[in-house]
Motif scaffolding. Structure first.
Motif, mmCIF file in Angstrom:
data_model
loop_
_atom_site.group_PDB
_atom_site.id
_atom_site.type_symbol
_atom_site.label_atom_id
_atom_site.label_comp_id
_atom_site.label_asym_id
_atom_site.label_seq_id
_atom_site.Cartn_x
_atom_site.Cartn_y
_atom_site.Cartn_z
ATOM 1 N N LYS A 1 0.895 -0.977 0.088
ATOM 2 C CA LYS A 1 -0.141 0.146 0.048
ATOM 3 C C LYS A 1 0.992 1.109 -0.046
ATOM 4 N N LYS B 1 -1.945 6.535 2.989
ATOM 5 C CA LYS B 1 -2.535 5.905 4.201
ATOM 6 C C LYS B 1 -2.479 6.985 5.296
ATOM 7 N N PRO C 1 -8.154 9.096 4.364
ATOM 8 C CA PRO C 1 -8.913 7.861 4.970
ATOM 9 C C PRO C 1 -8.916 6.616 4.013
ATOM 10 N N LEU C 2 -8.718 6.804 2.766
ATOM 11 C CA LEU C 2 -9.264 5.782 1.849
ATOM 12 C C LEU C 2 -8.163 4.827 1.694
ATOM 13 N N LYS C 3 -8.171 3.845 1.864
ATOM 14 C CA LYS C 3 -6.975 2.842 2.011
ATOM 15 C C LYS C 3 -7.253 1.920 0.887
ATOM 16 N N TYR C 4 -6.767 2.603 -0.365
ATOM 17 C CA TYR C 4 -6.582 1.586 -1.500
ATOM 18 C C TYR C 4 -5.503 0.775 -1.570
ATOM 19 N N GLY C 5 -5.210 0.099 -2.476
ATOM 20 C CA GLY C 5 -4.106 -0.794 -2.676
ATOM 21 C C GLY C 5 -4.402 -1.801 -3.881
ATOM 22 N N GLY D 1 -7.717 -6.400 -6.184
ATOM 23 C CA GLY D 1 -8.747 -6.159 -5.223
ATOM 24 C C GLY D 1 -8.563 -4.555 -4.481
ATOM 25 N N VAL D 2 -9.509 -4.559 -3.499
ATOM 26 C CA VAL D 2 -9.369 -3.144 -2.852
ATOM 27 C C VAL D 2 -9.447 -3.680 -1.478
ATOM 28 N N ILE D 3 -8.619 -2.910 -0.731
ATOM 29 C CA ILE D 3 -8.589 -2.717 0.739
ATOM 30 C C ILE D 3 -9.558 -2.210 1.303
ATOM 31 N N ILE D 4 -10.379 -2.807 2.070
ATOM 32 C CA ILE D 4 -11.426 -1.978 2.806
ATOM 33 C C ILE D 4 -11.456 -2.463 4.313
ATOM 34 N N GLU D 5 -11.233 -1.300 5.015
ATOM 35 C CA GLU D 5 -11.255 -1.575 6.465
ATOM 36 C C GLU D 5 -12.797 -1.538 6.998
ATOM 37 N N THR E 1 -14.118 2.163 6.750
ATOM 38 C CA THR E 1 -13.196 3.582 6.942
ATOM 39 C C THR E 1 -13.086 3.965 5.492
ATOM 40 N N GLY E 2 -13.602 5.373 5.646
ATOM 41 C CA GLY E 2 -13.148 6.198 4.352
ATOM 42 C C GLY E 2 -14.241 5.965 3.124
ATOM 43 N N LEU E 3 -14.822 4.713 2.895
ATOM 44 C CA LEU E 3 -15.838 4.590 1.746
ATOM 45 C C LEU E 3 -17.242 4.522 2.127
#
Lengths: 283, 283
Positions: A4, A9, A13-17, B17-21, B43-45
């Protein structure tokens, strides 16, 4: 294994990766003066280059980035002969630039010799043209390199990392002014300009500076599956040139050998969503 | 918490893929006859809807998909009055369709009542127009629903899941033929047509079928950060209509209230990369 962008990060707040499965150990892992340079084999994406653990490029999806940063500005120039690539030590941007028959010389200014070394060894399809006789490699800080270059380049491509670490100085008004002065008449500058979704603030700040320096500043966008948000922006900047295709025959030649680029796409990439327009507008 | 499209994982070596917390437990979790329907806070989305663990939509990035699937075909129609949405029980596509002042009736045909129920409760900004008086909801299998609909719709939007599970029958020549017969003169059909990078084979197979049924089949593409590859395609299909904006005033009204859509983008999205052209071409 998961990579990531740690920078995003922290600030977003968006935790894309992107999930990249590592196969076996690192092929290359060295600490330079500037950063940790690593290459490993992935499942599906071929070899992958990371700097300080951040995804830089992969063999399978590198064409998205390299075709976009090179062919849009080069095909918007009547007759690009002398090109400067800042950053981009993996060689992918240089390789695309050299597909233009008009180009006689490419200067590559990369701060970190290990990026070049690692890419030559383990990313041969990307670095394939770094030994071409038209290429001169300068292992230097571009901030210093650009200062005494006046009126020499037709196109300058800023293939930088993000505004952090060794890349910070490449996102300042002073630097953009020096780049402007390095241009010949009709010159075009294109920096990568970050993700309009995953890091809006950095993109906005960058365009505010670019508008102070250049008369024409237009965002263009395209997909990059392995980058945060999967969608990336570039800035078409010039004082005296527009984004029209200038030599349709050369552009058609590029289209024939490209995975991405075609002469319709050349215009389509500038037709950006409303939220990108806002991030890139002149206040 | 990580969501990947398991289907892509099986058929494609690329593991996007996308990491979504996930924050806290599920807000909704029920097993229907067809699939597991879950909603959780991220978180964020914002709130996120998944079906059988696959990412469907999130409050923060849903506009990419819903504006793209609705406004391109609707603004390519002179006077869309009667619209059918197949799938799309979350209500996002219906909400965008109702922004067109010409629309008098929207039929929503969703197979799974739990998707509607969950979305009404926990995705209020997406499902906001499901109770509008112009909307009729049919909880039915679209394959059966469409069979006796002849000459009734101006625009049909196929807001389906992927070609697996309950969605399989929505990717057949017979189904597309029935959809064609449900159209009035000048009618337009737009199915989502999968990722041109993360699942090339499914996209290719789909366009082969669409070309058998419709005279005009044009791919258009845009970013969707939370979908595999971050980049998605849609198919503009018609027997007697092109993709030009027909009512510039209506299109400009839509532009004013959109995050994504504008009248330049309307054309730009059709200027697709070479590799997308190949996936969508008529053999």
């Amino acid at each position: 294994m998961l990579f990531k962008n740690k920078y995003y990060k922290e600030i977003n707040p968006l935790k894309y990766g992107v999930i990249i499965e590592k196969e076996g150990g690192n092929l290359y892992s060295e600490k330079s003066k500037f950063q940790k340079v690593e290459i490993f084999k992935s499942t599906g994406l071929g070899n992958v280059l990371t700097l300080d653990g951040l995804m830089m490029t992969s063999v399978e999806d590198e064409f998205f980035y390299h075709e976009m940063i090179a062919h849009i500005p080069l095909n918007s120039h009547k007759n690009p002969k002398n090109v400067l690539v800042i950053g981009g030590g993996d060689g992918g941007t240089v390789r695309e630039v050299l597909k233009h028959s008009s180009v006689e010389n490419v200067d590559l200014c990369e701060i970190d010799s290990l990026v070049i070394e690692a890419s030559k060894k383990f990313l041969p399809t990307i670095s394939s043209k770094l030994d071409d006789s038209r290429v001169k490699i300068y292992v230097e800080d571009a901030i210093k390199f650009i200062k005494d270059k006046k009126n020499c380049y037709d196109v300058v491509l800023i293939d930088s990392t993000d505004p952090m670490g060794p890349g910070v100085g490449l996102f300042t008004e002073e630097f953009y002014n020096n780049v402007k002065e390095s241009l010949r008449e009709g010159g075009i500058v294109t920096p990568q300009s970050e993700s309009p979704f995953a890091n809006k603030n950095e993109m906005r700040n960058m365009y505010i500076l670019l508008h102070k320096v250049f008369n024409t500043v237009m965002p263009y966008c395209g997909p990059i599956p392995t980058y945060p948000g999967g969608y990336w922006s570039f800035a078409f900047c010039s004082n005296d040139e527009n984004n029209q295709i200038k030599d349709i025959n050369r552009a058609k030649e590029i289209e024939k050998i490209s995975k991405l680029y075609n002469t319709d796409l050349h215009y389509g990439v500038f037709m950006v969503p409303n939220f990108v327009r806002k991030l890139a507008e002149n206040e």
